[in-house]
Design a protein around this motif. Structure first.
Motif, PDB file in Angstrom:
ATOM      1  N   ASP A 103       0.867  -1.217   0.022  1.00 39.97           N
ATOM      2  CA  ASP A 103      -0.061  -0.119  -0.065  1.00 39.97           C
ATOM      3  C   ASP A 103       0.777   1.191   0.040  1.00 39.97           C
ATOM      4  OD1 ASP A 103      -1.467   2.199   1.255  1.00 39.97           O
ATOM      5  OD2 ASP A 103      -3.132   0.748   1.049  1.00 39.97           O
ATOM      6  N   PRO A 104       0.673   2.025  -0.909  1.00 40.36           N
ATOM      7  CA  PRO A 104       1.724   3.257  -1.006  1.00 40.36           C
ATOM      8  C   PRO A 104       1.365   4.077   0.309  1.00 40.36           C
ATOM      9  CG  PRO A 104      -0.344   3.512  -2.669  1.00 40.36           C
ATOM     10  CD  PRO A 104      -0.332   2.217  -2.076  1.00 40.36           C
ATOM     11  N   VAL A 105       0.529   4.434   0.835  1.00 39.86           N
ATOM     12  CA  VAL A 105       0.077   5.306   1.921  1.00 39.86           C
ATOM     13  C   VAL A 105       0.700   4.607   3.236  1.00 39.86           C
ATOM     14  CG1 VAL A 105      -1.701   6.361   3.238  1.00 39.86           C
ATOM     15  CG2 VAL A 105      -1.973   6.376   0.885  1.00 39.86           C
ATOM     16  N   LEU A 106       0.240   3.195   3.475  1.00 35.37           N
ATOM     17  CA  LEU A 106       0.577   2.838   4.745  1.00 35.37           C
ATOM     18  C   LEU A 106       2.222   2.257   4.612  1.00 35.37           C
ATOM     19  CD1 LEU A 106      -2.262  -0.067   5.227  1.00 35.37           C
ATOM     20  CD2 LEU A 106      -1.756   2.262   6.234  1.00 35.37           C
ATOM     21  N   LYS A 107       2.908   2.373   3.568  1.00 31.65           N
ATOM     22  CA  LYS A 107       4.218   2.149   3.628  1.00 31.65           C
ATOM     23  C   LYS A 107       5.211   3.280   3.880  1.00 31.65           C
ATOM     24  CE  LYS A 107       6.231   1.316  -0.318  1.00 31.65           C
ATOM     25  NZ  LYS A 107       6.585   0.710  -1.757  1.00 31.65           N
TER      26      LYS A 107
END
Length: 267
Positions: A103-107
């Motif tokens: 996930d680009p946000v959670l990472k």
């Protein structure tokens, strides 16, 4: 292997536990030694919706007056007397961290280190070896990592029941509940100001208390006196602050589905 979640119980581990439990229902009260391996699919972190594939070992070994049960990231040594319904002993768990997410946000959230936890468990078992054998297990444990990653403790209550469908097929199910200290909850589900700025998710403070409830179903097929295979599915549903975290509500899912298969050798 990518990082796994909070109070995640890998179903690959559960499948191995079922393999060992197979003999418990058909050869009471003696339990065999067992080694095995399981493969399953689970979420990348607690609350994530992206999945990963993992493999774990499983071991059940009888010593002189003790029993080692090691499944995936969790191990316990049972010092309960043979034939007694009461079980107790120390427990160890590898609490896997959070990193390398899809996930680009959670990472963009801070990574969480993998850490070793220690604690204890107690349990009670009911079993019947008559015409319709069964085994019911009621257990509870408490674990802490003494401030290496989080402060306080986390714990769980869980149960399982197994009944035979035939001489070779065993069916089982179970349910559980988990809770944790505020430090644990805030570490894995909270979002501080820096994390909010990096990810764009709103700030969130997770409070102690309820973390999840879960239920599972599984089956085991006995190939011969030494080999057995198992499969199971478990749904862990995040509740309390865990379920209300933006990690879950905006980027993930409260329902954490895991499924897997395992094979074990008994002697």
């Amino acid at each position: 292997m990518r990082s796994l979640a909070g109070w995640k119980i890998l179903l690959v581990s559960l499948s191995l536990l079922m393999l060992a439990t197979f003999a418990r229902a058909f050869d009471l009260p003696q339990m065999p030694n067992m080694v095995g391996v399981g493969v399953g699919i689970t979420t990348q972190c607690s609350g994530c919706k992206d999945t990963m594939v993992g493999a774990v070992p499983g071991v059940e070994y009888h010593g002189n007056g003790w029993l080692l049960e090691w499944y995936g990231p969790y191990a316990q040594i049972d010092f309960g007397e043979p034939g007694s319904h009461f079980r107790w002993g120390p427990a160890l768990s590898v609490k896997l961290g959070r990193s390398d997410l899809d996930d680009p946000v959670l990472k963009r959230l801070p990574e969480i280190n993998t850490t070793l936890e220690g604690g204890a468990f107690v349990g009670y078992e009911l079993y019947q070896s008559g015409d319709i054998p069964y085994r019911v297990r009621l257990y509870a444990n408490v674990l802490t990592n003494a401030g290496q990653v989080y402060d306080g403790v986390r714990g769980a209550f869980f149960s399982s029941v197994w009944v035979p469908a035939s001489q070779r097929l065993l069916l089982g199910g179970g349910a559980g509940y988990a809770w944790a200290s505020q430090s644990f909850m805030n570490t894995y589900y909270g979002i501080d100001e820096a994390a909010s700025q990096a990810s764009g998710l709103p700030m969130f403070t997770a409070h102690r208390g309820n973390q999840q409830v879960y239920g599972w179903l599984g089956g085991i097929y006995k190939i011969d006196n030494h080999w057995a295979v198992g499969a199971a599915v478990i749904d862990q549903y995040l509740i309390g602050s865990a379920g209300n975290s933006p990690i879950v509500t905006e980027r993930g899912t409260a329902s954490q589905l895991t499924y897997g298969v395992g094979v074990g050798y008994m002697w």
